[in-house]
Design an enzyme around this catalytic site. Structure first.
Site, PDB file in Angstrom:
ATOM      1  N   TYR A 441       0.831  -1.232   0.000  1.00  0.00           N
ATOM      2  CA  TYR A 441       0.000   0.000   0.000  1.00  0.00           C
ATOM      3  C   TYR A 441       0.852   1.263   0.000  1.00  0.00           C
ATOM      4  CZ  TYR A 441      -0.179  -0.569   5.256  1.00  0.00           C
ATOM      5  OH  TYR A 441       0.082  -0.736   6.574  1.00  0.00           O
ATOM      6  N   GLU A 442       0.157   2.359  -0.177  1.00  0.00           N
ATOM      7  CA  GLU A 442       0.790   3.688  -0.363  1.00  0.00           C
ATOM      8  C   GLU A 442       1.658   3.710  -1.610  1.00  0.00           C
ATOM      9  OE1 GLU A 442      -0.754   5.485   1.235  1.00  0.00           O
ATOM     10  OE2 GLU A 442      -1.321   4.303   2.972  1.00  0.00           O
ATOM     11  N   GLY A 443       1.203   3.006  -2.638  1.00  0.00           N
ATOM     12  CA  GLY A 443       1.984   2.889  -3.871  1.00  0.00           C
ATOM     13  C   GLY A 443       2.915   1.713  -3.708  1.00  0.00           C
TER      14      GLY A 443
END
Ligand SMILES: Cc1cc2nc3c(=O)[nH]c(=O)nc-3n(C[C@H](O)[C@H](O)[C@H](O)COP(=O)(O)OP(=O)(O)OC[C@H]3O[C@@H](n4cnc5c(N)ncnc54)[C@H](O)[C@@H]3O)c2cc1C
Length: 621
Positions: A441-443
């Protein structure tokens, strides 16, 4: 339980002996603080981490989250914890004082939360409230700030970040949530978001969701995206809570880890009444959300550091306690006494690999954060630009390198435990399960690598990259004549030169139209750069440690070149053992981990494009 979450001695070393974080108090904004206050805060954070956060780790993992009649219930033990967490102000350490925050430099928030983030399931709830509040603080109108910030800052209202949709994960620009302008200037939203952390919870009275959506008629892609404040309960003029907004949680995900964190699917506007108010300007949604995404990248990197740290320290303790086998020196004697596994070379290899990686990641995280704090406070424009540039370059490395290395440390810690590490009787398997998500997550980490090579290296025609190389070269210049560090400084110098050359090579490839070389090698390059940055920071630490160790030895009349007296000295002096550990850790990393970059460079330079040349059909037939 001393020394099982993080090494407090190392934390203080990085903050005060290496980075001199107390100098931030020279800025008017932080003039009410001092090193003493910083140390007091850290002592309290440590206590809170051991006494309150850690005990909820296993319990929340077992209990998980439940969706009952449309309401998400988080693990029971989080309720008391959340209240005392916010009551003590841990949720708003760097939030503006005008809205009830403490106005501390961000480095103090990072260092304190390093005591908490091993329980990321819990940390995500106050963390998202803080991040959403910061968005409103920077981009909101006065009315929005007055309406939302006091209650978000005191933790009574929470937050989230709503980007992802089934068809818009990495490709956020493809989102299909719609917003329709209303005559009164508000908007009605309709669409489905998935994987929303803290999309609902029963810890706070209200939840303020920043939601990305496209206003009807706006262009496709990221340029057409706006951002909206979508509260769970609408807020009346007098600040009281009004009607329940028109959205609901369709389900919560069953996951491999972070079971105490509610990952929600949210359906907005099924009844056509989902109220939203614009944050900032129309079509500025991505630019605005980037602030929260960048903060979340740092927080996720911190999750990697915390997972690595707690896993390493548990493995270290286990290795000291677990008796198995005899000493290598006694291997022919079946009657030889059993020894603790820390005596075995292969276990020592794993331990020192973990230690040096954790130390490097902590130095990276804190160094970048102090750069950021200094940058936003300094009045010298060129210095501000230089430091912000370094922070920008290091952000994707913090996110991707720390999360992937953090995960590998949890895996190595499991190896140290042997069979018991695989069993839920010990916490290692949970550390590993909880950490894996951080690289996604978060890219995803692959996307972080593309950001590094596609945007960050070339920013301001490569000036920021040059600034970072300049910082590294300055440390090397200081250490290259220190007898104990000469060879290490030379190794790091060669690595830094190789990094600069590879950056240049990528630029040349780009200009020659061979952009697949940098794109295809972005992730190996990011990991290589993470190793080089770590090696540089560890060299810097060793430089400090050598002089401090010599000072202690001098005071005690110890001759450091006399190996026979050294063992007793290190047993006696905790500080001496610490500094010696810094020197040995740096040496290990530079001699054993750093050389891995040579293989990466060779692979990059080969310009091999098998990954693109292999037909999809040929991956498996
Ligand atoms: C537990 C959990 C919590 C989450 N919390 C939130 C949250 O609070 N808010 C929120 O909005 N989202 C959240 N997410 C969503 C998360 O950010 C996405 O899962 C992530 O961005 C990846 O998107 P995806 O899952 O659709 O994977 P995809 O985008 O389908 O990617 C799959 C793979 O393809 C690669 N890939 C995709 N596109 C490219 C490309 N252009 N170039 C190179 N490689 C590519 C990816 O790197 C990845 O390896 C959460 C997810 C989980 C699992």
């Amino acid at each position: 339980m001393a020394g099982l979450i993080l090494d407090e001695r190392d934390q203080r070393f990085v903050l005060f002996e290496m980075l001199h974080a107390e100098k931030l108090c020279d800025f008017p904004k932080y003039s009410d603080f001092s090193r003493d206050i910083f140390e007091m805060i850290l002592t309290e954070a440590q206590k809170f981490g051991y006494e309150e956060i850690f005990p909820t780790l296993a319990e929340s993992d077992k209990e998980g989250c439940r969706l009952i009649n449309g309401q998400v219930h988080v693990p029971e033990c989080f309720h008391r914890l959340y209240n005392i967490f916010c009551g003590a102000g841990w949720n708003c350490m760097s939030s503006p004082q005008e809205y009830g925050g403490q106005g501390l430099p961000f480095i103090m928030r990072i260092a304190s939360h390093e005591w908490f983030m091993h329980n990321f399931s819990f940390s995500s709830y106050p963390g998202l409230g803080e991040g959403a509040a910061h968005l409103i603080h920077v981009y909101g109108t006065k009315k929005q700030k007055d309406t939302y910030l006091p209650m978000m800052t005191n933790g009574k209202w929470g937050g989230s970040m709503c980007l992802t949709e089934p068809g818009a994960g990495t490709d956020v620009g493809n989102l299909s949530t719609r917003a329709v302008r209303q005559p009164d200037g508000t908007y009605l939203l309709k669409g489905t978001k998935i994987f929303i952390t803290g999309g609902d919870q029963d810890l706070t009275e209200n939840i303020i969701h920043p939601v990305l959506a496209r206003i009807e008629g706006d262009p496709a892609g990221t340029k057409g995206i706006s951002i909206f404040i979508v509260p769970k309960f609408l807020v009346n003029e007098d600040g009281s809570l009004g009607r329940r907004n028109d959205f609901e949680v369709g389900k919560i995900e069953e996951k491999m880890g972070i079971h105490g964190s509610a990952t929600c699917l949210i359906n907005f506007g099924d009844n056509g009444q989902c109220y939203g108010e614009l944050l900032g300007e129309e079509r500025d949604g991505m630019k605005i959300m980037f602030q929260m995404m960048n903060e979340a990248r740092i927080a996720t990197g911190l999750q990697g550091l915390c997972s690595g740290s707690i896993a390493y320290l548990h493995a270290l303790q286990y290795a000291k306690d677990r008796l198995q086998g005899s000493s290598l020196m006694d291997f022919k004697n079946p009657e030889a006494p059993r020894v603790a596994i820390i005596e075995h070379p292969d276990v020592r290899r794993m331990l020192l690999w973990m230690k040096s990686n954790v130390d490097g990641m902590r130095a990276l995280m804190y160094y970048a954060t102090v750069c950021g704090d200094t940058a936003v406070n300094t009045s010298a424009e060129a210095e501000q630009d230089r430091l912000l540039g370094i922070f920008e370059i290091l952000t994707p490395i913090i996110k991707a390198y720390c999360t992937d290395i953090g995960f590998r440390i949890t895996e190595t810690a499991m190896q140290v435990y042997g069979g018991y590490g695989f069993c839920s009787e010990y916490p290692i398997e949970q550390f590993m399960r909880d950490e894996k998500i951080a690289s996604i997550y978060e890219g995803t980490n692959g996307i972080q690598a593309l950001d590094l090579i596609g945007r960050k290296l070339g920013m301001k025609k490569g000036t920021y990259f040059m600034h970072l190389l300049g910082e590294m070269n300055a440390s090397i210049a200081r250490t290259k004549d220190t007898p104990e560090l000469k060879d290490l400084a030379l190794d790091v110098q060669n690595a830094v030169n190789s990094l600069a050359e590879t950056g240049l090579f990528f630029a040349t490839c780009g200009k020659a139209g061979k952009f697949l070389i940098p794109v295809g090698n972005a992730y190996p390059f990011l990991m290589m750069m993470g190793k080089i940055v770590s090696a540089w920071l560890l060299l810097w630490q060793a430089e400090i440690a050598i002089s401090k160790l010599a000072q202690i030895a001098g005071e005690k009349g110890i001759d450091l070149s006399d190996k026979s007296g050294l063992a007793g000295f290190l047993k006696e002096s905790r500080d001496a053992a610490f500094y010696d550990g810094k020197i040995k850790g740096a040496r290990y990393f530079i001699k054993n981990v750093l050389p891995e970059i040579e293989g990466t460079i060779k692979a990059i330079r080969s310009e091999d494009l098998s990954i693109m040349e292999i037909a999809n059909e040929s991956f498996a037939v």
